[in-house]
Design an enzyme around this catalytic site. Sequence first.
Site, short mmCIF file in Angstrom:
data_model
loop_
_atom_site.label_atom_id
_atom_site.label_comp_id
_atom_site.label_asym_id
_atom_site.label_seq_id
_atom_site.Cartn_x
_atom_site.Cartn_y
_atom_site.Cartn_z
N LYS A 53 0.87 -1.18 0.05
CA LYS A 53 -0.01 0.14 -0.02
C LYS A 53 0.82 1.36 0.12
CE LYS A 53 -2.21 -2.14 3.70
NZ LYS A 53 -3.06 -2.26 4.86
N GLY A 54 2.23 1.08 0.23
CA GLY A 54 3.10 2.23 0.41
C GLY A 54 3.17 3.23 -0.72
N GLU A 109 7.52 2.76 -7.43
CA GLU A 109 7.84 1.93 -6.17
C GLU A 109 7.95 3.25 -4.83
OE1 GLU A 109 7.62 -0.03 -3.80
OE2 GLU A 109 9.00 -1.50 -4.17
N ASP A 110 7.51 2.96 -3.89
CA ASP A 110 7.45 3.87 -2.73
C ASP A 110 9.08 3.98 -2.31
OD1 ASP A 110 7.80 1.53 -1.65
OD2 ASP A 110 6.14 1.87 -0.34
N ASP A 113 14.80 -0.36 -0.54
CA ASP A 113 15.67 -0.27 0.52
C ASP A 113 16.82 -1.36 0.25
OD1 ASP A 113 16.78 -0.25 3.34
OD2 ASP A 113 15.09 -1.45 3.95
N LYS A 141 17.27 4.00 -0.90
CA LYS A 141 18.30 3.93 0.12
C LYS A 141 19.52 3.17 -0.24
CE LYS A 141 14.92 3.66 3.93
NZ LYS A 141 14.41 2.75 5.07
N VAL A 163 11.57 5.92 7.32
CA VAL A 163 10.75 7.02 7.01
C VAL A 163 9.50 6.54 7.01
CG1 VAL A 163 12.40 8.48 6.12
CG2 VAL A 163 11.15 6.84 4.75
N ASP A 169 4.37 3.50 5.88
CA ASP A 169 3.66 3.39 7.15
C ASP A 169 4.92 2.95 8.42
OD1 ASP A 169 4.05 0.73 6.01
OD2 ASP A 169 2.78 -0.24 7.80
N ARG A 175 0.63 6.68 7.29
CA ARG A 175 0.53 6.98 6.02
C ARG A 175 -0.30 8.22 5.48
NH1 ARG A 175 1.39 1.63 3.82
NH2 ARG A 175 0.66 -0.05 4.98
P1 IMP Z 1 13.40 -3.75 0.37
O1 IMP Z 1 12.72 -5.27 -0.20
O2 IMP Z 1 14.28 -3.94 1.26
O3 IMP Z 1 13.87 -2.91 -0.87
O4 IMP Z 1 11.87 -3.22 0.93
C1 IMP Z 1 10.63 -2.95 0.34
C2 IMP Z 1 9.65 -2.38 1.30
O5 IMP Z 1 9.97 -2.19 2.36
C3 IMP Z 1 9.28 -1.01 0.49
O6 IMP Z 1 8.62 -1.12 -0.71
C4 IMP Z 1 8.48 -0.60 1.63
O7 IMP Z 1 7.15 -0.98 1.77
C5 IMP Z 1 9.21 -1.02 2.83
N1 IMP Z 1 10.14 -0.09 3.56
C6 IMP Z 1 11.47 0.02 3.26
N2 IMP Z 1 11.77 0.91 3.90
C7 IMP Z 1 10.96 1.62 4.57
C8 IMP Z 1 10.70 2.80 5.40
O8 IMP Z 1 11.79 3.70 5.45
N3 IMP Z 1 9.51 3.30 5.61
C9 IMP Z 1 8.41 2.44 5.47
N4 IMP Z 1 8.58 1.43 4.67
C10 IMP Z 1 9.66 0.77 4.21
MG MG Z 2 6.69 -0.72 -1.61
#
Ligand code: IMP
Ligand code: MG
Length: 196
Positions: A53-54, A109-110, A113, A141, A163, A169, A175
């Site tokens: 939902k981000g 994508e929001d 990470d 990031k 964040v 969230d 959100r």
């Molecule tokens: P990744 O797989 O580590 O790239 O993380 C992916 C998902 O984790 C993102 O699409 C977000 O939904 C969530 N996420 C990662 N970092 C944050 C943050 O700082 N705040 C909120 N959600 C996050």
């Molecule tokens: Mg996401």
Amino acid sequence: MKKPVPDEFAELSQALQEVYITSSELQERVAQIGRAISADYADKAPILIGALKGVMCFMADLVRAITIPVEVDFIAVSSYSTEERDRGVVRVIKDLDLPITDRHVIFVEDVIDTGLTLNYLLRSLRARSPASLEVCALLNKPTRRLMDIPIRYKGFDLPDYFVVGYGLDYAERYRNLPFIGILKPGVLFSRSQAGN
Ligand code: IMP
Ligand code: MG
């Protein structure tokens, strides 16, 4: 705080250490990305795909900053357990409604990470043979990246902060903040509790 919290959000923002990106900074950047996509995809009628939902606020503003015909679809994936995350596995809860074969696809994508979630989703989209597949990410990031993912459109680079706001969230809250804020370290227990 260097950037002030709008008065009406003071109570909800008590768990924040800082406002990191203001609402007007977000709007300005999203407008620029919308213009770039409109120019690059003229005559291509791209499909924008977001992971719920981000991405909800970013997607809602981005589509209104795009001036060419676009279609929009969403995919929903579950919050992963730590073990699943380490294996780069996400569970798809809601798949796309639209076929994407031979279509120009932009994955919106929001925040990227580690990149594990996105890497998994991109692989599954590529298997459906889109004409092209590019990534548009509001937040990046880079220091936590485990997978190399080319980002065609990027909003902002972030250091390793957790964040919230503008769709993002912590345990399903925040959100609705119209800006991006950094959570106070004491508020953050475990990343695996955060939703998507
Ligand atoms: P990744 O797989 O580590 O790239 O993380 C992916 C998902 O984790 C993102 O699409 C977000 O939904 C969530 N996420 C990662 N970092 C944050 C943050 O700082 N705040 C909120 N959600 C996050
Ligand atoms: Mg996401």
